[in-house]
Design a protein around this motif. Structure first.
Motif, mmCIF file in Angstrom:
data_model
loop_
_atom_site.group_PDB
_atom_site.id
_atom_site.type_symbol
_atom_site.label_atom_id
_atom_site.label_comp_id
_atom_site.label_asym_id
_atom_site.label_seq_id
_atom_site.Cartn_x
_atom_site.Cartn_y
_atom_site.Cartn_z
ATOM 1 N N VAL A 21 0.829 -1.203 0.000
ATOM 2 C CA VAL A 21 0.000 0.000 0.000
ATOM 3 C C VAL A 21 0.868 1.260 0.000
ATOM 4 O O VAL A 21 0.404 2.330 -0.357
ATOM 5 N N TYR A 22 2.132 1.096 0.379
ATOM 6 C CA TYR A 22 3.056 2.230 0.405
ATOM 7 C C TYR A 22 4.006 2.169 -0.784
ATOM 8 O O TYR A 22 4.365 1.087 -1.246
ATOM 9 N N LEU A 23 4.440 3.342 -1.204
ATOM 10 C CA LEU A 23 5.472 3.478 -2.222
ATOM 11 C C LEU A 23 6.736 3.957 -1.518
ATOM 12 O O LEU A 23 6.681 4.891 -0.714
ATOM 13 N N GLU A 24 7.843 3.329 -1.815
ATOM 14 C CA GLU A 24 9.112 3.712 -1.224
ATOM 15 C C GLU A 24 9.666 4.891 -2.010
ATOM 16 O O GLU A 24 9.839 4.805 -3.221
ATOM 17 N N ARG A 25 9.922 5.995 -1.319
ATOM 18 C CA ARG A 25 10.415 7.206 -1.973
ATOM 19 C C ARG A 25 11.582 7.783 -1.188
ATOM 20 O O ARG A 25 11.646 7.656 0.034
ATOM 21 N N THR A 26 12.488 8.437 -1.888
ATOM 22 C CA THR A 26 13.558 9.194 -1.242
ATOM 23 C C THR A 26 13.214 10.661 -1.435
ATOM 24 O O THR A 26 13.112 11.144 -2.569
ATOM 25 N N LEU A 27 13.013 11.362 -0.323
ATOM 26 C CA LEU A 27 12.503 12.726 -0.347
ATOM 27 C C LEU A 27 13.384 13.638 0.506
ATOM 28 O O LEU A 27 14.041 13.180 1.442
ATOM 29 N N GLN A 28 13.359 14.911 0.192
ATOM 30 C CA GLN A 28 14.139 15.875 0.982
ATOM 31 C C GLN A 28 13.426 16.187 2.292
ATOM 32 O O GLN A 28 12.232 16.479 2.306
ATOM 33 N N VAL A 29 14.186 16.124 3.372
ATOM 34 C CA VAL A 29 13.694 16.444 4.706
ATOM 35 C C VAL A 29 14.577 17.554 5.262
ATOM 36 O O VAL A 29 15.801 17.498 5.147
ATOM 37 N N VAL A 30 13.946 18.555 5.864
ATOM 38 C CA VAL A 30 14.683 19.631 6.515
ATOM 39 C C VAL A 30 14.769 19.288 8.000
ATOM 40 O O VAL A 30 13.746 19.180 8.685
ATOM 41 N N LEU A 31 15.997 19.100 8.478
ATOM 42 C CA LEU A 31 16.208 18.738 9.880
ATOM 43 C C LEU A 31 16.050 19.962 10.778
ATOM 44 O O LEU A 31 16.087 21.102 10.311
ATOM 45 N N ALA A 32 15.918 19.722 12.070
ATOM 46 C CA ALA A 32 15.700 20.801 13.041
ATOM 47 C C ALA A 32 16.815 21.840 13.011
ATOM 48 O O ALA A 32 16.568 23.021 13.262
ATOM 49 N N ASP A 33 18.042 21.423 12.676
ATOM 50 C CA ASP A 33 19.160 22.370 12.635
ATOM 51 C C ASP A 33 19.309 23.057 11.277
ATOM 52 O O ASP A 33 20.262 23.787 11.047
ATOM 53 N N GLY A 34 18.364 22.810 10.363
ATOM 54 C CA GLY A 34 18.375 23.459 9.060
ATOM 55 C C GLY A 34 19.018 22.653 7.945
ATOM 56 O O GLY A 34 18.891 23.000 6.771
ATOM 57 N N ARG A 35 19.739 21.569 8.293
ATOM 58 C CA ARG A 35 20.321 20.732 7.236
ATOM 59 C C ARG A 35 19.214 20.108 6.390
ATOM 60 O O ARG A 35 18.137 19.805 6.895
ATOM 61 N N LYS A 36 19.521 19.907 5.130
ATOM 62 C CA LYS A 36 18.603 19.223 4.217
ATOM 63 C C LYS A 36 19.230 17.885 3.860
ATOM 64 O O LYS A 36 20.385 17.829 3.432
ATOM 65 N N VAL A 37 18.468 16.811 4.073
ATOM 66 C CA VAL A 37 18.952 15.468 3.777
ATOM 67 C C VAL A 37 17.928 14.752 2.900
ATOM 68 O O VAL A 37 16.751 15.104 2.886
ATOM 69 N N ARG A 38 18.403 13.763 2.178
ATOM 70 C CA ARG A 38 17.519 12.877 1.419
ATOM 71 C C ARG A 38 17.207 11.697 2.327
ATOM 72 O O ARG A 38 18.129 11.084 2.887
ATOM 73 N N ALA A 39 15.928 11.387 2.504
ATOM 74 C CA ALA A 39 15.532 10.328 3.426
ATOM 75 C C ALA A 39 14.516 9.403 2.770
ATOM 76 O O ALA A 39 13.661 9.840 1.996
ATOM 77 N N LEU A 40 14.611 8.142 3.111
ATOM 78 C CA LEU A 40 13.645 7.153 2.667
ATOM 79 C C LEU A 40 12.351 7.386 3.438
ATOM 80 O O LEU A 40 12.365 7.562 4.661
ATOM 81 N N ALA A 41 11.236 7.407 2.729
ATOM 82 C CA ALA A 41 9.924 7.583 3.359
ATOM 83 C C ALA A 41 8.923 6.691 2.639
ATOM 84 O O ALA A 41 9.106 6.349 1.467
ATOM 85 N N TYR A 42 7.876 6.339 3.343
ATOM 86 C CA TYR A 42 6.834 5.493 2.771
ATOM 87 C C TYR A 42 5.569 6.326 2.564
ATOM 88 O O TYR A 42 4.963 6.803 3.509
ATOM 89 N N VAL A 43 5.208 6.477 1.288
ATOM 90 C CA VAL A 43 4.107 7.324 0.839
ATOM 91 C C VAL A 43 2.964 6.419 0.393
ATOM 92 O O VAL A 43 3.191 5.379 -0.224
ATOM 93 N N ILE A 44 1.749 6.829 0.679
ATOM 94 C CA ILE A 44 0.580 6.033 0.286
ATOM 95 C C ILE A 44 0.466 5.953 -1.237
ATOM 96 O O ILE A 44 0.718 6.920 -1.940
ATOM 97 N N ASP A 45 0.103 4.770 -1.710
ATOM 98 C CA ASP A 45 -0.207 4.573 -3.134
ATOM 99 C C ASP A 45 -1.695 4.865 -3.295
ATOM 100 O O ASP A 45 -2.539 4.061 -2.900
ATOM 101 N N ARG A 46 -2.015 6.014 -3.854
ATOM 102 C CA ARG A 46 -3.417 6.423 -3.983
ATOM 103 C C ARG A 46 -4.228 5.499 -4.882
ATOM 104 O O ARG A 46 -5.457 5.505 -4.828
ATOM 105 N N GLY A 47 -3.583 4.692 -5.693
ATOM 106 C CA GLY A 47 -4.293 3.750 -6.559
ATOM 107 C C GLY A 47 -4.532 2.399 -5.915
ATOM 108 O O GLY A 47 -5.201 1.538 -6.494
ATOM 109 N N HIS A 48 -4.021 2.192 -4.722
ATOM 110 C CA HIS A 48 -4.158 0.908 -4.027
ATOM 111 C C HIS A 48 -5.546 0.797 -3.404
ATOM 112 O O HIS A 48 -6.118 1.786 -2.940
#
Length: 178
Positions: free
Chosen positions: A89-116
């Motif tokens: 039901v989830y799609l594996e994605r690598t997305l930009q996340v802004v950390l609390a200290d302002g750094r920007k990192v690429r992170a693995l996240a699980y996003v809903i598959d709207r077609g599921h």
């Protein structure tokens, strides 16, 4: 391998289940936390699904980002796929996340598959609460999942007004009629 980060927005925030070298609150833009996944196993059944969290498009989401311990990348990825991709039901994605200290990192996240078929987007707080208040699965009652999630989020200083509204409606539905 470059740094491997994972973004958690639900139970991964307090129960990642893997070794990490660093943890930071972070914000993901373009997606929001929502009870938009029909749970057929842990918080409901196929006959009477519950609702669990997914990242749905639109808005932003505060959560927890974890930098995976060096050398643990493959094991962590295998663990996460087993945990999160049970019904795909989830799609594996690598997305930009802004950390609390302002750094920007690429992170693995699980996003809903709207077609599921398990996608349950577009519910308002009352409709979601009606599902949550009566569903139960292998891991227990659906309302316990929502209340536990909110309690952990509050401990972390993370507010989610929509999820708080769902919990308030669940409590209201549990009150005996006057």
């Amino acid at each position: 391998m470059d740094e491997f980060w994972v973004f958690g927005y639900g139970s991964l925030m307090w129960n990642p289940g893997f070794d990490y070298a660093e943890r930071s609150q972070g914000q993901l833009f373009g997606y929001r936390r929502a009870l938009c996944v029909r749970s057929w196993v842990h918080r409901g059944t196929q006959e009477k699904p519950g609702l669990v969290l997914g990242l749905d498009r639109g808005g932003s989401c505060r959560g927890m980002a974890f930098k995976v311990t060096a050398g643990q990348e493959a094991a962590t990825l295998a663990y996460l796929r087993e945990r999160e991709l049970v019904t795909h039901v989830y799609l594996e994605r690598t997305l930009q996340v802004v950390l609390a200290d302002g750094r920007k990192v690429r992170a693995l996240a699980y996003v809903i598959d709207r077609g599921h078929t398990q996608y349950a987007g577009g519910l308002d707080a009352l409709d979601a609460a009606r599902v949550v208040s009566t569903a139960k699965g292998r891991s227990g009652p659906n309302d316990a999942y929502v209340f536990n999630t909110l309690a952990h989020m509050q401990e972390m200083g993370i507010r989610d007004q929509w999820l708080e509204s769902v919990a308030a409606e669940v409590r209201r539905l549990a009150q005996p009629p006057a």
